[in-house]
Scaffold this motif. Structure first.
Motif, short mmCIF file in Angstrom:
data_model
loop_
_atom_site.label_atom_id
_atom_site.label_comp_id
_atom_site.label_asym_id
_atom_site.label_seq_id
_atom_site.Cartn_x
_atom_site.Cartn_y
_atom_site.Cartn_z
N LYS A 147 -4.46 7.04 1.95
CA LYS A 147 -5.77 6.96 2.60
C LYS A 147 -6.76 6.15 1.79
O LYS A 147 -7.76 5.68 2.32
N ARG A 180 0.83 -1.21 0.00
CA ARG A 180 0.00 0.00 0.00
C ARG A 180 0.86 1.26 0.00
O ARG A 180 0.62 2.20 -0.77
N LYS A 181 1.89 1.29 0.85
CA LYS A 181 2.77 2.45 0.92
C LYS A 181 3.57 2.61 -0.37
O LYS A 181 3.80 3.72 -0.84
N ASP A 240 -6.58 2.05 11.99
CA ASP A 240 -6.54 3.17 11.05
C ASP A 240 -6.41 2.67 9.61
O ASP A 240 -7.08 3.19 8.70
N GLN A 241 -5.56 1.67 9.40
CA GLN A 241 -5.37 1.12 8.06
C GLN A 241 -6.65 0.47 7.55
O GLN A 241 -7.03 0.64 6.38
N GLN A 242 -7.31 -0.27 8.41
CA GLN A 242 -8.53 -0.96 8.00
C GLN A 242 -9.66 0.03 7.69
O GLN A 242 -10.42 -0.16 6.74
N GLN A 273 -4.15 -5.50 4.75
CA GLN A 273 -5.31 -4.65 4.52
C GLN A 273 -6.62 -5.41 4.68
O GLN A 273 -7.60 -4.89 5.20
N LYS A 301 -2.77 1.43 14.92
CA LYS A 301 -2.42 1.65 13.52
C LYS A 301 -3.17 0.70 12.60
O LYS A 301 -3.61 1.09 11.51
N GLU A 302 -3.33 -0.54 13.03
CA GLU A 302 -4.04 -1.51 12.21
C GLU A 302 -5.48 -1.08 12.01
O GLU A 302 -6.04 -1.23 10.91
#
Length: 280
Positions: A54, A15-16, A139-141, A88, A136-137
């Motif tokens: 995002k 993703r990054k 936020d990613q989800q 993800q 953080k996980e």
């Protein structure tokens, strides 16, 4: 054996890496986000979200950027890797995500929560928190789930029908302001020409999809697949007989649902019933 050295300083997280590559290609051309948007045809805010990680956007965006930058297949391949990244989405969900991005039409039944394609950030965050995600996980989800809304935007958006059980609309978020935002978003979305939203009243009684949410995807080759989900697992169903059984149950429920105009009025009543937060 010595540790392998990184060839570049770029991220090894799909993703990054996708976001980094998009930003690198744009800045190498000396383009602003607005200039890129004018050249390719999407809103500048989309490219800002893509480059910040995002949202992943759609495969159509990746293909358009590949054509613009002269990188045939590169960005689409990075997009596919990011979509399939197990950080993800859960393993059983990855093939479904690829099929969803290719679908020419979609229809969904929500038995207990709203479909991910119609969730605002606050709604997705509360649902995912209940599923055990943190920090953080989480936020990613949330970003990954709400970023999928891009699928329903633009002139090429596939038709989408959302059949929502009344119970879903009578189960508010803990944060009433966020719940108002979610209901407002549903009302706004229901006016989109390619989106049909219907409410299935509780008075309809028992039905063939009790306890099961399902999304149907019509693919480019004319076949239809279904993804069923409950609180504990999801299953992609591609076998014709299984899909047909689910479709018959869905069609029977749709016949009992409020029509789109009545459904909008129902959502508006739910919105009017949400207590206003006291002024401070």
């Amino acid at each position: 054996m010595p540790a392998r050295k990184a060839i570049t300083g770029r991220s090894q997280e799909p993703r990054k890496r996708y976001a980094e590559e998009l930003r690198r290609l744009r800045t190498a051309r000396g383009l602003s986000l607005r200039a890129l948007a004018d050249a390719v045809g999407w809103d500048p805010s989309l490219f800002m979200k893509l480059e910040s990680g995002k949202t992943l956007g759609s495969p159509e965006v990746a293909e358009a950027l590949d054509e613009f930058y002269g990188t045939p297949g590169l960005l689409l391949a990075l997009w596919e890797l990011a979509v399939g990244d197990p950080t993800q989405f859960k393993e059983q969900y990855r093939r479904y995500m690829l099929l969803e991005a290719e679908a020419v039409s979609l229809w969904h039944f929500g038995v207990s929560i709203l479909p991910g394609l119609l969730q605002v950030d606050a709604y997705a965050r509360e649902v995912l928190t209940l599923g055990g995600y943190r920090g953080k996980e989480l936020d990613q989800q949330v970003a990954a789930r709400t970023g999928r809304r891009i699928l329903l935007e633009g002139e090429d958006a596939p038709p989408f029908r959302a059949l929502i059980a009344e119970t879903v609309l009578r189960t508010p978020l803990r944060d009433l302001a966020a719940w108002r935002e979610q209901l407002d978003y549903l009302l706004e979305a229901s006016e989109c020409p390619d989106l049909t939203l219907q409410v299935l009243p509780d008075s309809s009684g028992l039905h063939g999809l009790v306890g099961t949410a399902v999304m149907f995807l019509r693919l480019t080759d004319g076949t239809t697949v279904a993804y069923t989900e409950n609180a504990y697992r999801g299953e992609l169903i591609e076998e014709n007989a299984g899909v047909e059984r689910l479709q018959r149950a869905y069609d029977a429920m749709r016949d009992q649902a409020l029509n789109p105009a009545e459904s909008r009025k129902f959502i508006l009543r739910m919105l009017e019933e949400v207590p206003c937060e006291p002024s401070t």
